[in-house]
Design an enzyme around this catalytic site. Structure first.
Site, PDB file in Angstrom:
ATOM      1  N   SER A  10      48.977  -5.409  46.093  1.00 51.50           N
ATOM      2  CA  SER A  10      48.003  -6.499  46.012  1.00 51.50           C
ATOM      3  C   SER A  10      47.310  -6.629  47.358  1.00 51.50           C
ATOM      4  CB  SER A  10      48.734  -7.815  45.687  1.00 51.50           C
ATOM      5  OG  SER A  10      47.899  -8.916  45.972  1.00 51.50           O
TER       6      SER A  10
ATOM      7  N   LEU B  55      40.675  -2.360  49.055  1.00 50.78           N
ATOM      8  CA  LEU B  55      41.232  -1.460  48.042  1.00 50.78           C
ATOM      9  C   LEU B  55      42.619  -0.948  48.423  1.00 50.78           C
ATOM     10  CD1 LEU B  55      38.106   0.718  47.117  1.00 50.78           C
ATOM     11  CD2 LEU B  55      38.849  -1.469  46.135  1.00 50.78           C
TER      12      LEU B  55
ATOM     13  N   MET C 149      37.383  -6.786  44.257  1.00 51.58           N
ATOM     14  CA  MET C 149      36.936  -7.644  45.362  1.00 51.58           C
ATOM     15  C   MET C 149      37.186  -6.926  46.687  1.00 51.58           C
ATOM     16  SD  MET C 149      37.490 -11.564  44.233  1.00 51.58           S
ATOM     17  CE  MET C 149      39.186 -11.717  44.721  1.00 51.58           C
ATOM     18  N   GLY C 150      37.339  -5.612  46.628  1.00 48.55           N
ATOM     19  CA  GLY C 150      37.520  -4.852  47.864  1.00 48.55           C
ATOM     20  C   GLY C 150      38.953  -4.919  48.372  1.00 48.55           C
TER      21      GLY C 150
ATOM     22  N   GLN D  22      35.464 -17.857  42.142  1.00 49.76           N
ATOM     23  CA  GLN D  22      36.830 -17.853  41.614  1.00 49.76           C
ATOM     24  C   GLN D  22      37.857 -18.340  42.632  1.00 49.76           C
ATOM     25  OE1 GLN D  22      36.553 -13.427  40.863  1.00 49.76           O
ATOM     26  NE2 GLN D  22      38.732 -13.495  41.331  1.00 49.76           N
TER      27      GLN D  22
ATOM     28  N   GLY E 199      46.537   0.426  43.735  1.00 51.67           N
ATOM     29  CA  GLY E 199      46.316  -0.137  42.393  1.00 51.67           C
ATOM     30  C   GLY E 199      44.867   0.054  41.964  1.00 51.67           C
ATOM     31  N   HIS E 200      43.922  -0.293  42.857  1.00 54.11           N
ATOM     32  CA  HIS E 200      42.500  -0.103  42.545  1.00 54.11           C
ATOM     33  C   HIS E 200      42.184   1.388  42.375  1.00 54.11           C
ATOM     34  CE1 HIS E 200      42.242  -3.850  45.161  1.00 54.11           C
ATOM     35  NE2 HIS E 200      41.688  -4.265  44.045  1.00 54.11           N
TER      36      HIS E 200
ATOM     37  N   GLN F 203      44.422 -12.478  33.676  1.00 59.73           N
ATOM     38  CA  GLN F 203      43.028 -12.037  33.791  1.00 59.73           C
ATOM     39  C   GLN F 203      42.704 -11.035  32.675  1.00 59.73           C
ATOM     40  OE1 GLN F 203      40.728 -11.333  37.552  1.00 59.73           O
ATOM     41  NE2 GLN F 203      41.263  -9.224  37.180  1.00 59.73           N
TER      42      GLN F 203
HETATM   43  O1  PAF Z   1      40.730  -8.781  39.897  1.00 57.52           O
HETATM   44  C1  PAF Z   1      39.800  -8.954  40.712  1.00 57.52           C
HETATM   45  O2  PAF Z   1      39.746  -8.340  41.775  1.00 57.52           O
HETATM   46  C2  PAF Z   1      38.716  -9.961  40.392  1.00 57.52           C
HETATM   47  O3  PAF Z   1      39.237 -11.067  39.727  1.00 57.52           O
HETATM   48  C3  PAF Z   1      37.526  -9.369  39.626  1.00 57.52           C
HETATM   49  C4  PAF Z   1      37.949  -8.876  38.251  1.00 57.52           C
HETATM   50  C5  PAF Z   1      36.936  -8.210  40.414  1.00 57.52           C
HETATM   51  C6  PAF Z   1      36.449 -10.427  39.438  1.00 57.52           C
HETATM   52  O4  PAF Z   1      35.969 -10.897  40.650  1.00 57.52           O
END
Ligand code: PAF
Length: 276
Positions: free
Chosen positions: A181, A29, A26-27, A57, A32-33, A149
């Site tokens: 996060s 970043l 979800m950007g 969500q 972790g990403h 998740q």
């Molecule tokens: O973990 C996230 O950033 C979100 O839940 C995801 C997996 C990109 C879905 O929108």
């Protein structure tokens, strides 16, 4: 790095390519990403990341409008770690139907975060399924920080027969232990100083439990430590990570997880109970 803003553009860029690694985000970043993208870069021939703040969500009183957005910076970071395509669709591109089909992953999505954030995992499961269909990756990467998740996506892939291998990557932490996060940006200076106590408490408790201490008593002690320090603990439990069932005897796979609020910011973390 190429940018695709529509499904048609993404499909045209991805056409004819095999061995695709995919990192949905979800950007906003952070390391972790980027670690997921680095892993995808090493493992697969072609890397796609998505950057989409998925409205479905977020609950009505959650942080959708103030969720951090920094597309230009995110694209720079993703390009630096070797991403080939950034898929950055608008909400209208992703949700084109007025009566959208949604996916509910039963049981595993209903407890813990699911109980505190009703509908959250339906939004996650639906968008992940859509992204899987759009990107058609061979391998998809998710961070273990969002333990539930990972369980929801595993069941989704299993139950709906997606031919996609999932790889879950261990949490990347700040030097003081705080799990990376995007929502850490909401922490005030004093909450930021307190926040690493969540991880250190999990570590101490996991150590005790693995050494044979009573699980319930150890968990209660951990909750007391956090509450005394000003956290509001939503839950703290020893779980089996595939089902997210609470257990009272540790196994090598089991994880100790917690969600606690500090100055209104929800912090999620989990660690293996077995010594790393
Ligand atoms: O973990 C996230 O950033 C979100 O839940 C995801 C997996 C990109 C879905 O929108």
């Amino acid at each position: 790095m190429k940018i695709a803003r529509t499904i048609a553009e993404l499909r045209a860029l991805r056409a004819g390519v095999s061995d695709v690694g995919f990192v949905p985000t979800m950007g906003a970043l952070h390391e972790g990403h980027l670690e997921l993208m680095r892993r995808a870069r090493i493992d697969t021939a072609f890397v796609v990341m998505s950057l989409f703040v998925n409205p479905t969500q977020f609950g009505p009183n959650e942080d959708l409008s103030r969720y951090p957005r920094q597309e230009a910076r995110d694209c720079e970071l993703a390009a630096e770690v070797g991403v080939d395509i950034a898929f950055i669709p608008s909400p209208d591109e992703v949700y084109r139907s007025t009566t959208p089909t949604t996916i509910h992953v039963p049981s595993v999505s209903e407890r813990w975060e699911g109980a505190f954030r009703p509908g959250h995992f339906d939004g996650v499961a639906t968008v992940v399924a859509k992204l899987f269909n759009i990107v058609a990756p061979d391998v998809a990467y998710f961070g273990r920080k969002d333990l539930q998740q990972c369980a929801v996506v595993s069941k989704l892939v299993h139950d709906l027969d997606f031919a996609i291998e999932l790889r879950f990557i261990e949490t990347i932490r700040e030097s003081d232990g705080l799990a990376r996060s995007s929502r850490n940006a909401y922490l005030t200076r004093s909450a930021r100083r307190q926040a690493p106590l969540l991880y250190s408490t999990l570590k101490t408790t996991a150590h005790r439990i693995w050494a044979g201490a009573d699980v319930r008593a150890s968990i209660q002690q951990a909750i007391n430590t956090l509450v005394t320090a000003g956290f509001q603990v939503d839950y703290l439990a020893l779980v089996e990570p595939a089902s997210m069932d609470e257990i009272d005897k540790p196994t090598p796979e089991s994880r100790l997880m917690a969600t606690a609020r500090l100055d209104g910011v929800r912090l999620l973390d989990n660690i293996p109970v077995q010594e790393e």
